[in-house]
Design an enzyme around this catalytic site. Structure first.
Site, PDB file in Angstrom:
ATOM      1  N   HIS A   3       0.767  -1.375   0.121  1.00 11.90           N
ATOM      2  CA  HIS A   3       0.034  -0.010  -0.050  1.00 11.90           C
ATOM      3  C   HIS A   3       0.807   1.195  -0.072  1.00 11.90           C
ATOM      4  O   HIS A   3       0.944   1.958  -1.072  1.00 11.90           O
ATOM      5  CB  HIS A   3      -0.874   0.059   1.323  1.00 11.90           C
ATOM      6  CG  HIS A   3      -1.923   1.140   1.066  1.00 11.90           C
ATOM      7  ND1 HIS A   3      -2.064   1.883   0.134  1.00 11.90           N
ATOM      8  CD2 HIS A   3      -3.075   1.250   2.117  1.00 11.90           C
ATOM      9  CE1 HIS A   3      -3.128   2.673   0.249  1.00 11.90           C
ATOM     10  NE2 HIS A   3      -3.942   2.523   1.491  1.00 11.90           N
ATOM     11  N   HIS A  27      -1.958  -0.052 -11.725  1.00 11.20           N
ATOM     12  CA  HIS A  27      -2.766   0.552 -10.597  1.00 11.20           C
ATOM     13  C   HIS A  27      -3.939  -0.338 -10.670  1.00 11.20           C
ATOM     14  O   HIS A  27      -4.389  -0.869 -11.769  1.00 11.20           O
ATOM     15  CB  HIS A  27      -3.072   1.745 -10.571  1.00 11.20           C
ATOM     16  CG  HIS A  27      -3.614   2.173  -9.341  1.00 11.20           C
ATOM     17  ND1 HIS A  27      -4.881   2.254  -8.925  1.00 11.20           N
ATOM     18  CD2 HIS A  27      -2.709   2.992  -8.392  1.00 11.20           C
ATOM     19  CE1 HIS A  27      -4.788   2.615  -7.650  1.00 11.20           C
ATOM     20  NE2 HIS A  27      -3.794   3.180  -7.347  1.00 11.20           N
ATOM     21  N   ASP A  56       3.148   6.401  -7.244  1.00  9.49           N
ATOM     22  CA  ASP A  56       4.613   6.016  -6.931  1.00  9.49           C
ATOM     23  C   ASP A  56       5.912   6.213  -7.587  1.00  9.49           C
ATOM     24  O   ASP A  56       6.955   5.860  -7.094  1.00  9.49           O
ATOM     25  CB  ASP A  56       4.358   4.565  -6.058  1.00  9.49           C
ATOM     26  CG  ASP A  56       3.418   4.475  -5.304  1.00  9.49           C
ATOM     27  OD1 ASP A  56       3.163   5.279  -4.385  1.00  9.49           O
ATOM     28  OD2 ASP A  56       2.391   3.664  -5.475  1.00  9.49           O
TER      29      ASP A  56
END
Length: 429
Positions: A267, A306, A362
């Site tokens: 996460h 994702h 990210d």
């Protein structure tokens, strides 16, 4: 005519008419489908909740196929460019943008609640020298419930507001102190003359100077990162906040659960994995071999793809632009050239296009955090500070939603049944 789904149970030949509302059917309606009168009703098996809606929410809208992210109806691109984090926090919590007076009152409240009780300082000083900052943050957020026992009165609107203000205000203080503790440096108290993000940077990096003044470009970039992380619908940590909050516990305990969920590498820790990947690649010349390794299943392409976004992650585009401002101040991270070349090659490769693997939030955020001189273990702390308004908006929605019940998923039992117990004296004879 009401939209509905006609289900035929081939075990009994009976048909059922199940209403469709907002593109969903109620699980309870499926529970009416039984093989026999005394048999249990039909249940849905859905590990990870990949196709199960747990709530109705007006906080965040995501269209993964089109790469759309909106907070309360406002596109993330506009908020990142034209707003600031505290205004976005107000929007998430209250459901509308503030007037000038509302905004000034909101900023004043949060600014003057950034200080924590001195016993919190003692509490954090008790951690080992090598304690992970995220573990310290999780424990200290949970500990706040003992400092504010009135937080348990979640039915009182004014009380809820006070806890929300306290938590948004104190998260940067707790996060900065966990950072300072890990470095063996004295804690820096909040500076009420500074804005939210500038104050956080002061508590992180101030040393002997009378006043810490961060470069405005860095303040803006970090503020944008907080906005991008402020909420993201029913992700793992938000689901944890709602699940724990459904027991009607105080908001500090519920948010501590969210911090714990965010702690996990699947996460909140993905950007750290991106940096490890870029370092392992080492140079642009090694990228083709790395790409082949990914296709062969020998390497993992971190920061791409994702669970929700199937086109592109709108936050990644914004972060990529923020990189330029940050590196203008700090100097360019040598890993940036590898990242950009890797992105370019992957986006042109049919293998990745076919699998809809695009850079996510990210992919570039770790590069920015590293430019700020944050160690990798602080990345998730920064994520948690940004996510706090979203967790609280979701918690607030939960406690006011009359349809919500205490979380209690069903299970499919796969173990033994009706075994005869043999006493230890006989088993061990």
């Amino acid at each position: 005519m009401t939209d509905s789904l006609t289900v035929r149970d081939n075990r009994t030949g009976q048909e059922y008419d199940v209403p469709i509302v907002d593109g969903t059917i109620k699980a309870a309606d499926l529970g009416k489908i039984k093989a026999a009168e005394e048999a249990p009703g039909l249940a849905v098996y859905d590990p990870g909740f990949v196709n199960t809606a747990s709530c109705r929410s007006a906080v965040t809208f995501i269209d993964g196929d089109k790469g759309i992210l909106e907070y309360r109806g406002y596109p993330i691109e506009q908020l990142a460019e034209k707003s600031n984090f505290l205004e976005v926090a107000y929007l998430l919590i209250h459901g509308a943008l503030p007037t000038k007076v509302e905004y000034e009152t909101w900023v004043h409240e949060i600014t003057y609640h950034t200080f924590v009780h001195e016993n919190v300082k003692s509490f954090m000083e008790g951690f080992r020298y090598d304690a992970h900052p995220m573990g310290m943050l999780m424990a200290s957020v949970g500990a706040l419930s003992t400092f504010y026992p009135d937080a348990r009165n979640i039915t009182d609107a004014e009380n809820r507001h006070m806890q929300i203000v306290r938590m948004i205000a104190k998260m940067p203080t707790l996060g900065a102190w966990s950072f300072r503790h890990a470095q063996g440096k004295p804690f820096v108290y909040p500076d009420n003359d500074l804005g939210y993000t500038a104050n956080f940077l002061s508590m992180l990096f101030k040393m002997s100077e009378r006043k810490f003044e961060a470069d405005e470009r860095l303040v803006k970039a970090l503020d944008v990162l907080f906005i991008l992380h402020a909420d993201h619908e029913q992700n793992c940590s938000t689901n944890a906040v709602r699940s724990v909050g459904s027991s009607q516990v105080d908001p500090y305990s519920a948010v501590a659960a969210g911090v714990g969920a965010l702690y996990g590498p699947l996460h909140g820790g993905a950007n750290e994995a991106v940096l490890r990947m870029l370092r392992r690649i080492g140079s642009k010349e090694n990228i083709p071999a790395f790409i082949e390794g990914v296709k062969a299943g020998n390497e993992k392409l971190m920061g791409f793809g994702h669970r929700v976004y199937k086109n592109f992650d709108p936050r990644a585009t914004i972060i990529k632009k923020a990189c330029d401002d940050v590196f203008e101040v700090t100097g360019v991270n040598p890993l940036l050239a590898i990242a950009k070349e890797l992105e370019k090659i992957a986006l042109e490769d049919e293998y990745f296009i076919k699998r809809k693997l695009y850079p996510n939030v990210d992919f570039y955020s770790g590069l920015i955090y590293e430019a700020f001189q944050f160690p990798p273990e602080m990345f998730t702390v920064l994520f948690a500070i940004g996510r706090t308004p979203g967790w609280l908006a979701q918690w607030l929605e939960l406690v006011q939603d009359k349809e919500q019940k205490i979380a209690r998923p069903k299970q499919i039992y796969t173990g033994d049944r009706t075994l005869d117990f043999v006493p230890a004296s006989e088993r061990w004879a």
